[in-house]
Design a protein around this motif. Structure first.
Motif, short mmCIF file in Angstrom:
data_model
loop_
_atom_site.label_atom_id
_atom_site.label_comp_id
_atom_site.label_asym_id
_atom_site.label_seq_id
_atom_site.Cartn_x
_atom_site.Cartn_y
_atom_site.Cartn_z
N LEU A 37 36.60 49.80 90.40
CA LEU A 37 36.91 49.28 89.06
C LEU A 37 35.80 48.36 88.56
O LEU A 37 36.00 47.52 87.68
CB LEU A 37 38.24 48.51 89.08
CG LEU A 37 39.47 49.28 89.55
CD1 LEU A 37 40.66 48.34 89.70
CD2 LEU A 37 39.82 50.39 88.57
N SER A 38 34.61 48.50 89.16
CA SER A 38 33.52 47.58 88.83
C SER A 38 33.09 47.73 87.38
O SER A 38 33.10 48.83 86.83
CB SER A 38 32.30 47.86 89.72
OG SER A 38 32.68 47.75 91.07
N HIS B 258 49.40 56.79 94.39
CA HIS B 258 49.97 57.31 93.14
C HIS B 258 51.22 58.15 93.42
O HIS B 258 51.25 59.33 93.10
CB HIS B 258 48.95 58.21 92.43
CG HIS B 258 47.66 57.54 92.07
ND1 HIS B 258 47.53 56.73 90.98
CD2 HIS B 258 46.44 57.55 92.66
CE1 HIS B 258 46.28 56.29 90.90
NE2 HIS B 258 45.60 56.77 91.92
N PHE B 259 52.23 57.56 94.06
CA PHE B 259 53.47 58.33 94.30
C PHE B 259 54.19 58.63 92.98
O PHE B 259 54.17 57.79 92.06
CB PHE B 259 54.46 57.51 95.13
CG PHE B 259 54.00 57.18 96.52
CD1 PHE B 259 53.51 58.15 97.37
CD2 PHE B 259 54.09 55.87 96.99
CE1 PHE B 259 53.12 57.84 98.66
CE2 PHE B 259 53.71 55.55 98.28
CZ PHE B 259 53.22 56.53 99.11
N HIS B 260 54.87 59.77 92.93
CA HIS B 260 55.80 59.99 91.81
C HIS B 260 56.83 58.85 91.88
O HIS B 260 57.36 58.56 92.96
CB HIS B 260 56.49 61.35 91.96
CG HIS B 260 57.31 61.70 90.76
ND1 HIS B 260 58.47 61.02 90.41
CD2 HIS B 260 57.14 62.63 89.80
CE1 HIS B 260 58.96 61.53 89.30
NE2 HIS B 260 58.17 62.51 88.91
N THR C 279 53.92 50.98 94.13
CA THR C 279 55.02 50.58 93.23
C THR C 279 54.64 50.94 91.78
O THR C 279 53.63 50.44 91.28
CB THR C 279 55.26 49.06 93.33
OG1 THR C 279 55.44 48.74 94.70
CG2 THR C 279 56.47 48.63 92.52
N PRO C 280 55.42 51.79 91.13
CA PRO C 280 54.98 52.26 89.81
C PRO C 280 55.05 51.21 88.70
O PRO C 280 54.27 51.28 87.76
CB PRO C 280 55.92 53.43 89.50
CG PRO C 280 57.02 53.36 90.48
CD PRO C 280 56.62 52.51 91.61
N PHE C 281 55.98 50.22 88.81
CA PHE C 281 56.14 49.26 87.71
C PHE C 281 56.17 47.82 88.22
O PHE C 281 56.88 47.52 89.18
CB PHE C 281 57.45 49.53 86.95
CG PHE C 281 57.61 50.97 86.58
CD1 PHE C 281 56.81 51.55 85.60
CD2 PHE C 281 58.54 51.78 87.23
CE1 PHE C 281 56.93 52.89 85.27
CE2 PHE C 281 58.67 53.12 86.92
CZ PHE C 281 57.86 53.68 85.94
N CYS C 282 55.39 46.95 87.56
CA CYS C 282 55.48 45.52 87.83
C CYS C 282 56.07 44.86 86.59
O CYS C 282 55.53 45.01 85.48
CB CYS C 282 54.11 44.93 88.12
SG CYS C 282 53.51 45.37 89.75
N ILE C 283 57.17 44.15 86.78
CA ILE C 283 57.86 43.51 85.66
C ILE C 283 57.57 42.01 85.73
O ILE C 283 57.98 41.34 86.68
CB ILE C 283 59.39 43.77 85.77
CG1 ILE C 283 59.66 45.27 85.74
CG2 ILE C 283 60.14 43.02 84.67
CD1 ILE C 283 61.07 45.67 86.15
N SER D 246 47.80 53.62 85.09
CA SER D 246 46.91 53.31 83.96
C SER D 246 46.53 51.83 83.94
O SER D 246 45.58 51.45 83.27
CB SER D 246 47.61 53.66 82.65
OG SER D 246 48.76 52.85 82.50
N MET D 247 47.28 51.00 84.65
CA MET D 247 47.14 49.54 84.66
C MET D 247 47.40 48.94 83.28
O MET D 247 47.09 47.79 83.02
CB MET D 247 45.77 49.10 85.20
CG MET D 247 45.59 49.47 86.66
SD MET D 247 44.10 48.79 87.36
CE MET D 247 42.90 49.91 86.75
#
Ligand code: ATP
Length: 489
Positions: free
Chosen positions: A366-367, A379-381, A437-441, A460-461
């Motif tokens: 990600l540089s 990238h798990f479903h 983990t797909p979502f961070c709240i 996608s971040m």
């Protein structure tokens, strides 16, 4: 395996251990060869994969039911099935290193080397020679092939080989109070036989009509001659099997149907159809009139993840013969009694787990021009991810943790959710990326004012602002079983 693929595979294995997915068994005692333990996140992923299989095979089919048969079974079952006499691998020992190998795998490695060197003709010829020798159970010929192609022991580098011998893969133990009258019993090498011997129990008690299926998930044990490639080839593993009972003469139609259904199922999980292919069996097992493997493109090449076999009436007919009990079905549509034919789909849960892990793992650079940066991500479903969401208060004070815990409690009955308040928010995001983990709240000061949170998406971040009241719906849409299963109905 190319150096790049080798490095990638090593990173996958290291990542699996570092983040609690898979550990070598008995590690503090230096491990036990080809036996692995699933850690705190591995067991979640494995349970999700089992649920996905069970829902798609049992719940979504009116004519398929499940059972859970015992691992120990009457020893005669393994006589009838052919495992006592025929469940063998050809093995060969190197006299210098004292290492044991599967003769066919030594030859397969040589085929891969020819292919890597661009010697396509040699590779094809060797493949044909090996198939012929295996088909004819010609063990001296297998040894001759190893010698002709100058195949050396990877450990000692010598060609000092023993003869090729057959090696039975079943583990046995004794059942009974005293050694004299104890019976030899086997740890089942497949779950299928537990289904066959319960065929009539299920058919009668469930009033099942052919065609119908019996599904089972359970442990199987094989004393593999060589164990390698992490959880690819284990001595204790888990299978998810369907035995589908059909009218004789219709089995090849059903075989084709199950081939397509099962391939679609794998692609629905991993998304990339180019990673899969069918491999027809050259040497058919004694019970089959058609057989194919679904292969996945692992870092070490295309290898079997699921087997689909048209098993004819072999198993039920054998159990009829050995038990003396009729295992027949009266078909009211044609007014006939018959022993049903069987189409089997058999997927190894651990191999499936490995396809998911290899497919999901990425080390992302990600540089930017001013800053070096990277992250490890799985990238798990979302429906199979071990942790579905993380709830993160921006700070540990001012009522943010309390608000975050309210959200946690509203979601945790339906989903596996983590709560984390330690370290900077950026570090916490990265930790969640690494376990897929797909979502961070994220709960911040604005949350206290207007009951909205930031939802950060793993792949996608990107971040979006959502009302707390909409979280349950978002989770159901994106991480609920329907998000995966709808396509299969
Ligand atoms: P292989 O040729 O790789 O030994 P197989 O053809 O003997 O496999 P099957 O008897 O068809 O395998 O078993 C069905 C499935 O069980 C395989 O597709 C695989 O996913 C899984 N399986 C078989 N043996 C093992 C093992 N030792 N470790 C992990 N999974 C296994």
């Amino acid at each position: 395996m190319s150096k790049q693929n080798d490095d990638f595979f090593k990173s996958v294995i290291a990542h699996a251990k570092e983040y609690g997915l898979v550990f070598p068994s008995s590690e503090i005692y230096d491990g036990l060869s080809a036996v692995y333990d699933y850690g705190q996140l591995g067991v979640e992923l494995k349970n999700n994969l089992k649920q996905y299989w069970w829902k798609s095979m049992v719940q979504l089919h009116e004519n398929i039911v499940g059972i859970d048969s015992a691992i120990f079974m009457h020893p005669t079952i393994w006589k009838a099935s052919g495992h006592v006499d025929g469940f063998n691998d050809p093995m060969i020992d190197n006299k210098d290193s004292k290492k044991r190998y599967r003769a066919d795998q030594l030859i397969e490695d040589q085929i891969s080397r020819y292919e890597a060197d661009g010697k396509t003709e040699e590779a094809q010829q060797l493949q044909a020679d090996m198939d012929e020798a295996l088909n004819a159970d010609d063990l001296p010929r297998l040894k001759a092939i190893i010698e002709e192609h100058n195949i050396v022991c990877p450990q000692s580098g010598t060609k000092n080989w023993t003869d090729v011998r057959q090696f039975n893969l079943m583990f046995s133990t004794k059942m009974g109070a005293s050694a004299e009258d104890a019976d030899t019993v086997y740890l089942r090498p497949e779950t299928a036989q537990g289904i066959f011997v319960n065929f009539l129990n299920v058919q009668k008690s469930g009033r099942m009509k052919v065609p119908f299926g019996i599904a089972q998930i359970g442990k199987a044990f094989r004393n593999e001659v060589i164990a390698r490639q992490f959880i690819m080839r284990m001595r204790e593993f888990e299978q998810m099997e369907l035995q589908f009972f059909v009218r004789p003469g219709t089995e090849l139609e059903w075989y084709e149907k199950w081939k397509e259904t099962r391939l679609k199922w794998h692609i629905s999980l991993n998304g990339d159809s180019k990673k899969y292919r069918f491999h027809d069996h050259v040497k058919l097992a004694h019970y089959a009139n058609a057989a194919v493997d679904i292969e996945y493109d692992f870092p070490f090449g295309f290898k079997e993840v699921e087997g689909i076999h048209s098993r004819t009436d072999f198993d039920l007919a054998q159990h009829q013969k050995f038990s003396g009990k009729k295992l027949q079905y009266f078909d009211p549509e044609i007014n006939q009694n018959y022993v049903p034919y069987v189409v089997e789909t058999s997927v190894g849960l651990d191999r499936l787990f490995l396809t998911i892990l290899c497919n999901a793992f990425e080390e992302q650079d990600l540089s930017t021009e001013d800053k070096k940066d990277s992250r490890s991500v799985l990238h798990f479903h979302p429906a199979i991810a071990p942790v579905k969401a993380a709830v993160l208060p921006l700070t540990k004070k001012d009522g943010l943790p309390e608000k975050a815990r309210e959200i946690l409690n509203s979601l945790r009955i339906d989903y596996n959710i983590q709560y984390d308040e330690k370290d900077s928010i950026g570090k916490r995001y990265r930790r969640q990326d690494a376990i897929g983990t797909p979502f961070c709240i994220t709960v911040d000061y604005q949350t206290l004012e207007d009951d909205t949170v930031t939802v950060r998406h793993r792949d996608s971040m990107e971040q979006e602002r959502l009302p707390i009241a909409g979280l349950e719906r978002m989770m159901a849409e994106k991480a609920g079983w329907k998000s995966l299963l709808n396509d299969l109905i």
